[in-house]
Design a protein around this motif. Structure first.
Motif, PDB file in Angstrom:
ATOM      1  N   ILE A   1       0.855  -1.198   0.000  1.00  8.38           N
ATOM      2  CA  ILE A   1       0.000   0.000   0.000  1.00  8.38           C
ATOM      3  C   ILE A   1       0.891   1.248   0.000  1.00  8.38           C
ATOM      4  N   GLY A   2       0.491   2.243  -0.756  1.00  8.39           N
ATOM      5  CA  GLY A   2       1.257   3.490  -0.805  1.00  8.39           C
ATOM      6  C   GLY A   2       1.666   3.790  -2.227  1.00  8.39           C
ATOM      7  N   GLU A   3       2.128   4.989  -2.419  1.00 10.53           N
ATOM      8  CA  GLU A   3       2.502   5.434  -3.747  1.00 10.53           C
ATOM      9  C   GLU A   3       3.946   5.922  -3.707  1.00 10.53           C
ATOM     10  N   PRO A   4       4.624   5.904  -4.845  1.00  6.96           N
ATOM     11  CA  PRO A   4       5.997   6.403  -4.869  1.00  6.96           C
ATOM     12  C   PRO A   4       6.030   7.918  -4.654  1.00  6.96           C
ATOM     13  N   MET A   5       7.159   8.411  -4.333  1.00  4.93           N
ATOM     14  CA  MET A   5       7.467   9.836  -4.214  1.00  4.93           C
ATOM     15  C   MET A   5       6.629  10.545  -3.136  1.00  4.93           C
TER      16      MET A   5
ATOM     17  N   ASN B   1      -8.258  12.906  -9.207  1.00  4.54           N
ATOM     18  CA  ASN B   1      -7.966  12.650  -7.819  1.00  4.54           C
ATOM     19  C   ASN B   1      -7.324  11.272  -7.702  1.00  4.54           C
ATOM     20  N   LYS B   2      -7.965  10.293  -8.292  1.00  5.10           N
ATOM     21  CA  LYS B   2      -7.397   8.940  -8.284  1.00  5.10           C
ATOM     22  C   LYS B   2      -6.494   8.755  -9.497  1.00  5.10           C
ATOM     23  N   VAL B   3      -7.011   9.101 -10.648  1.00 10.98           N
ATOM     24  CA  VAL B   3      -6.210   9.073 -11.871  1.00 10.98           C
ATOM     25  C   VAL B   3      -6.034  10.521 -12.295  1.00 10.98           C
ATOM     26  N   LYS B   4      -4.826  11.017 -12.109  1.00  7.96           N
ATOM     27  CA  LYS B   4      -4.570  12.441 -12.341  1.00  7.96           C
ATOM     28  C   LYS B   4      -3.917  12.638 -13.694  1.00  7.96           C
ATOM     29  N   ILE B   5      -4.484  13.553 -14.483  1.00  9.67           N
ATOM     30  CA  ILE B   5      -3.807  13.888 -15.725  1.00  9.67           C
ATOM     31  C   ILE B   5      -3.252  15.298 -15.613  1.00  9.67           C
ATOM     32  N   SER B   6      -2.073  15.482 -16.133  1.00 12.72           N
ATOM     33  CA  SER B   6      -1.424  16.784 -16.152  1.00 12.72           C
ATOM     34  C   SER B   6      -1.035  17.050 -17.606  1.00 12.72           C
ATOM     35  N   ILE B   7      -1.686  18.046 -18.186  1.00  8.21           N
ATOM     36  CA  ILE B   7      -1.525  18.309 -19.616  1.00  8.21           C
ATOM     37  C   ILE B   7      -0.579  19.488 -19.819  1.00  8.21           C
ATOM     38  N   PHE B   8       0.287  19.370 -20.817  1.00  9.00           N
ATOM     39  CA  PHE B   8       1.209  20.468 -21.089  1.00  9.00           C
ATOM     40  C   PHE B   8       1.287  20.707 -22.588  1.00  9.00           C
ATOM     41  N   GLY B   9       1.932  21.810 -22.929  1.00 13.56           N
ATOM     42  CA  GLY B   9       2.195  22.078 -24.329  1.00 13.56           C
ATOM     43  C   GLY B   9       1.542  23.346 -24.829  1.00 13.56           C
ATOM     44  N   GLU B  10       2.131  23.856 -25.879  1.00 18.15           N
ATOM     45  CA  GLU B  10       1.608  25.035 -26.544  1.00 18.15           C
ATOM     46  C   GLU B  10       1.621  24.736 -28.041  1.00 18.15           C
ATOM     47  N   SER B  11       0.658  25.292 -28.731  1.00 22.73           N
ATOM     48  CA  SER B  11       0.447  24.968 -30.138  1.00 22.73           C
ATOM     49  C   SER B  11       1.715  25.049 -30.975  1.00 22.73           C
TER      50      SER B  11
ATOM     51  N   ASP C   1      -1.140   9.918 -13.967  1.00 24.17           N
ATOM     52  CA  ASP C   1      -0.639   9.312 -12.724  1.00 24.17           C
ATOM     53  C   ASP C   1      -1.775   8.530 -12.048  1.00 24.17           C
ATOM     54  N   GLY C   2      -1.494   7.310 -11.666  1.00 24.04           N
ATOM     55  CA  GLY C   2      -2.485   6.551 -10.913  1.00 24.04           C
ATOM     56  C   GLY C   2      -3.197   5.478 -11.718  1.00 24.04           C
TER      57      GLY C   2
ATOM     58  N   LEU D   1       5.408  -0.928 -20.453  1.00 28.46           N
ATOM     59  CA  LEU D   1       6.513  -1.811 -20.818  1.00 28.46           C
ATOM     60  C   LEU D   1       5.898  -2.895 -21.686  1.00 28.46           C
ATOM     61  N   GLY D   2       6.370  -2.983 -22.924  1.00 26.79           N
ATOM     62  CA  GLY D   2       5.688  -3.854 -23.871  1.00 26.79           C
ATOM     63  C   GLY D   2       4.314  -3.251 -24.113  1.00 26.79           C
ATOM     64  N   ASP D   3       3.283  -3.998 -23.770  1.00 21.88           N
ATOM     65  CA  ASP D   3       1.931  -3.475 -23.961  1.00 21.88           C
ATOM     66  C   ASP D   3       1.189  -3.357 -22.632  1.00 21.88           C
ATOM     67  N   THR D   4       1.955  -3.298 -21.548  1.00 19.52           N
ATOM     68  CA  THR D   4       1.339  -3.389 -20.235  1.00 19.52           C
ATOM     69  C   THR D   4       1.679  -2.168 -19.373  1.00 19.52           C
ATOM     70  N   LEU D   5       0.694  -1.667 -18.656  1.00 22.22           N
ATOM     71  CA  LEU D   5       0.935  -0.539 -17.749  1.00 22.22           C
ATOM     72  C   LEU D   5       1.809  -1.000 -16.589  1.00 22.22           C
ATOM     73  N   THR D   6       2.848  -0.221 -16.308  1.00 20.16           N
ATOM     74  CA  THR D   6       3.762  -0.594 -15.225  1.00 20.16           C
ATOM     75  C   THR D   6       3.294  -0.061 -13.881  1.00 20.16           C
ATOM     76  N   GLY D   7       2.351   0.878 -13.884  1.00 16.44           N
ATOM     77  CA  GLY D   7       1.925   1.511 -12.639  1.00 16.44           C
ATOM     78  C   GLY D   7       2.610   2.844 -12.424  1.00 16.44           C
ATOM     79  N   ALA D   8       3.723   3.059 -13.104  1.00 18.57           N
ATOM     80  CA  ALA D   8       4.383   4.362 -13.046  1.00 18.57           C
ATOM     81  C   ALA D   8       3.594   5.334 -13.933  1.00 18.57           C
ATOM     82  N   PRO D   9       3.741   6.637 -13.677  1.00 25.87           N
ATOM     83  CA  PRO D   9       3.003   7.595 -14.495  1.00 25.87           C
ATOM     84  C   PRO D   9       3.268   7.365 -15.982  1.00 25.87           C
ATOM     85  N   LEU D  10       2.183   7.438 -16.745  1.00 31.01           N
ATOM     86  CA  LEU D  10       2.268   7.254 -18.195  1.00 31.01           C
ATOM     87  C   LEU D  10       2.411   8.631 -18.829  1.00 31.01           C
ATOM     88  N   CYS D  11       3.496   8.822 -19.584  1.00 26.51           N
ATOM     89  CA  CYS D  11       3.677  10.104 -20.259  1.00 26.51           C
ATOM     90  C   CYS D  11       3.712   9.899 -21.764  1.00 26.51           C
ATOM     91  N   ALA D  12       2.901  10.669 -22.455  1.00 22.88           N
ATOM     92  CA  ALA D  12       2.896  10.651 -23.920  1.00 22.88           C
ATOM     93  C   ALA D  12       3.195  12.051 -24.420  1.00 22.88           C
TER      94      ALA D  12
END
Lengths: 357, 357, 357, 357
Positions: free
Chosen positions: B225-229, D7-17, D27-28, D71-82
């Motif tokens: 249980i818990g999250e990184p960072m 809150n549970k699955v957090k998205i953080s969007i960035f970028g400029e046109s 994240d999450g 990793l491969g085709d599977t979520l590792t649990g670490a934040p996914l960044c595209a």
């Protein structure tokens, strides 16, 4: 939570040690602030391994690419994203830990948390390398704070049993701050470097590692900032600083030592200084009273555990065979991350403080 | 932030020492759980002053009225609100501190933060009395956690220089947990009580106060249980525990002492126990690796500063006349809040852990 | 989330219709602001049932007791808690709904959510009565906003098919704002009252209910406030306004009607007014561009569904016998909550806006 | 808030046109879920301009690079960044808007918010291009939801005055869902395409644009999910959907039309279906009662304003000269973003729903 921190200035950290890249998105930075990226990279170099005989030999460029949020040298107000490519990743090194979790690493806990799907190579998202993102974010925040008169400095308070001269709790001078901000092995008393390096070498020669304590001071932060109970200086700084892997304790002001004292000794008496400013003669409170800044320097110390990566043979379990086994981690490891942790802890404090202003 | 804590189970604390009442709203508790309010009150009595010769003489009923969230003895799922009326508030006692902030109290910082509008009587919202709300919330959470097999216990690790026997880091037995959960002066080694009380009395006789350390253990909390960072065990527990006034430091597992060690000494080796369960032979990591629970007990220590309220004359400033002055705080004060802090810190940990499940 | 809203100014609402009390804690209000509690109570009376032939006969004093956060008439900066006792709760009325969920009420969904442990009497925590807390919080926020030049007003835009004169989107005059702020049946065109009341009576006579739309305008809110994407005016106001039970839709500016237009018609052209202020000639954008305030009035409409409580017989299910059944809800019910919803929606907007400043 | 959601699955969007790249960190996400990136790209192509005669001619590869979390085709649990690189950015097109804010665009509001430091080229962070990140995040979430039996589909409910056949509120069949999920111009009644395209062309020929409404349905989402007041289905979905630029209104179930009805008409009667499942005969509540899911489909409509970018000459202000002026936006513009908004709104709903499970 997870790899997201902050309320006003939110950082979202991503990346895995052996994936394509690591990086950070910083949302909520004030538009119009000029950022000296060279200075940011200088701070990142303080954390980067290499260039130092006592640290890990993996060379990292650690040179971030800015994807958004800065136009020319000025913050646009849009989220700032920096990406650092992973290169020089030698996956082969880590093959033997897939089934046998390394003692004191996150391996076993992460295995449970992610059902074995996490990228275990290099520690994946738990790698110390991820702290480069904290330093990036902190270095940006520090430039903004600096412009508001806020200085942050830290030093190696101790490595093993070897202590540096502690900070003067009521404040240190600008010259020392500037010097420490440029050092990769930051010490108040430079004469202690040799003794500390010897302590590191002693461990290193045995394939072992050694821990230490980082002390951090924040000067010029305005008084009267913070919230009672859960929004105090201590809550917010500790929530950020425990985000630095290997930190296992934090204390503010006189901290644990103060808990042994009588009130008459630990209480900091107020006085008006020559400028009519309210100050305290001592700073056992570490700059926070009731969670709110008093105007005195914020001062805290963080305990950094010895790096778990050691070459000596250790007992562990084999998660496949369900039998006890032994593990030797090959390759050279950073025997003491405390010098590098200095810049990360400063940065974590900077991010925390940006969220209080 | 401020007086609000939590993500899944959110507590919102209100009240001022000399206002009509204090209380707490707990949002997000699971419906259907039975709550033994008598047991909640018993926990609150452990924190309440009085009934003990070494604590403040102000008698507080501390008997909360439940305004919502419980029907019969069962949580309805609606926010649970408990209110504790303030009685026996002797405002006269505090007249002399309106202009002269008490050293080490929140007075001066709060004066800046709230522009002098805060209710200074009895410390207002910063009063230690507000911790009754944390104990209430924690006592409710503990019953839910207990039903899931999670036990929390704490003891007076030290008062001044007098130490209790530390917890066995790899786990303590159920009998000790149960005994400590009922004690107002919680000790592993009851024989230490006399020496500790002597240390308190020595300070008390001089109108002084004394600090200490509280050690807390959590057993039976699930692994993984818990999250990184920033979402780790240490981040969340410390964010809650620093909400307890007077706490100035926290360390997990071997903490500051561990930072002096070599990795081979501090690393906790894994093994399969007789039940095929992965455990560690030592518990220097304090139950959290990479922020995630390992299945070993979560163990931490919190440094509690000596109560700022002392009768001895102290130097301070007069915010009206802008001159340095002296201050004597009349009335009898609790010379050592460490015994009472035990129940508050346990409760803060319980609230934190409810937010991780 | 749940019954907690806000980031800077956080409200935590508690209470159940037939429990001892309902109330709200407001954390983060600025210290030093004077609050006219009589004006707060006046706003609460606008929401309170009774005193109007078309509303529910249950008389509620709705007179909150302030437990903390105000000293004299001034905010102390500590969380403000107000409690309203429940009296005149006739539990007997609701016996027949324990097994048979009322169509369009929260009964069935709450039964699933809380496993049947929720207090179903009077709707429990889902009761419209809980909105008194929103009005309290909003009334406090509105006084602070007013002092910054921000006015909020709303009216009954429509009941059933009967429409009031819409607000002039580019702004309404101060006199109208003041009049509406005092009205219990708020209309731009008072001549529409009779027709609207007839529409309500027509439904009422059949034991039925009727819905409507509330239109709300915010004037004087500073330009350039808000964040892109998820931190915009629309996101934050809608997150608050959907907290008002019975609201099923919201639109800003020209909203749904604007979606039928061509850009040349819907775009609001900019011009400098006589004071050199940038304004738009029309206000189809409703005061928000890219989520950020433009300086034009913020204007939105909220759809309020007809009260689910009707006396006519309805088909439903019996959760015990697992058979289809019929239900008649006895007692007199408020046939149209739209007039009372006006003050609640204004209040929700006020709380939302306090979180943007 | 800002460009961070969840809150549970957090998205953080960035970028400029017109910056180097846009992207998103998620994240999450649950580790171990397999993600079909080809399907993700297919969803992104539905949003991408080009490949359609009525949309903007700027060709965007919109091909994200995954930096972490898979990793491969599977979520590792670490934040996914595209990250999606910006290419084909013709900055020259936008020179004439630097001083003259485009009506109904974010230009003026952003100018105030960021003090003129924002990157105005292409709308900077406010560009519709940023919605590619929402589609990416939503497409990932949808695969996870799909595996739990949750389907999401949307269609062009209307463009201007031309309406598609609305969804059957009590549910649509799997075949229709699958068809719509693959369409770039999603319609229930394909025969309406020609009429709709004519409406778009009519506006386009005049250099004008046209708005519309998107209707979205969610089927298979579990019943009993959501929180009262501010944590309800409507609050969370609307908070996400208003993150889609151009959305100016949202309604659930019968929404604004329902507000004109009597309760007996709008209330949805419960019954046991042939499988003993509680359902409602109609679905005016749109799947949410008291903010909590009822088990019926969640159904909502979002109003999309006509694209502000039109070629016709418009009045505006010159922020430099402080004079009224005229503006013609050169280049070809997308005359109707409603077809592309379908996939973005579906995606926003998916992200919102992932935060409720």
């Amino acid at each position: 939570m997870g790899s997201v921190f902050g309320n006003k200035v939110k950082i979202s950290i991503f990346g895995e040690s052996h994936g394509p890249a690591i990086g950070v998105v910083i949302d909520g930075l004030p538009a119009g602030e000029k950022i000296d990226l060279d200075e940011v990279y200088r701070q990142m170099q303080r954390r980067a391994p290499g260039g130092d005989k006592t640290s890990t030999p993996r060379k990292e460029a650690d040179m971030p690419e800015i994807l958004s949020g800065i136009l020319g040298d000025t913050l646009t107000g849009a989220p700032l994203c920096a990406v650092i490519r992973n290169t020089n990743t030698r996956s082969g090194d880590y093959g033997n830990i897939l089934n046998a979790p390394r003692p004191a690493h996150s391996d076993y806990a992460a295995y449970l948390r992610y059902g074995g799907n996490n990228d275990i190579r290099g520690g994946g998202h738990f790698s110390g390398r991820l702290t480069a993102n904290i330093v990036f974010a902190g270095a940006v925040c520090r430039q903004i704070l600096k412009r508001k008169g806020v200085d942050i400095a830290a030093h190696i308070y101790s490595i093993g049993e070897v202590n540096d001269t502690p900070f003067e709790p009521t404040g240190i001078d600008a010259e020392l701050i500037e010097r420490l901000n440029g050092e990769k092995f930051a010490l108040v008393d430079r004469a202690k470097e040799e003794e500390m390096r010897s302590a590191v070498s002693a461990a290193h020669e045995k394939g072992d590692s050694i821990g230490g304590v980082v002390e951090c001071i924040v000067q010029g932060f305005p008084a009267g900032i913070g919230e009672p109970m859960f929004g105090g200086v201590e809550n917010i700084i500790s929530a950020a600083v425990f985000g630095v892997p290997a930190v296992k304790g934090i204390e503010f002001g006189s901290g644990f030592a103060g808990s042994k004292l009588w009130g008459s000794r630990n209480n900091d008496e107020f006085y008006f200084d020559e400028n009519g400013q309210v100050r305290t003669r001592t700073n056992n409170h570490g700059g926070a009273l009731g969670g709110i800044t008093s105007g005195m320097p914020i001062i805290f110390r963080a305990a950094v555990k010895p790096t778990p990566s050691i070459s000596c043979e250790q007992n562990t379990v084999d998660l496949q065979t369900k039998e006890n086994t032994k593990l030797s981690i090959k390759g050279r490891h950073d025997p003491c991350i405390v010098p590098r942790a200095v810049s990360v802890i400063e940065a974590a404090a900077a991010v925390a403080l940006m969220n209080m202003l």
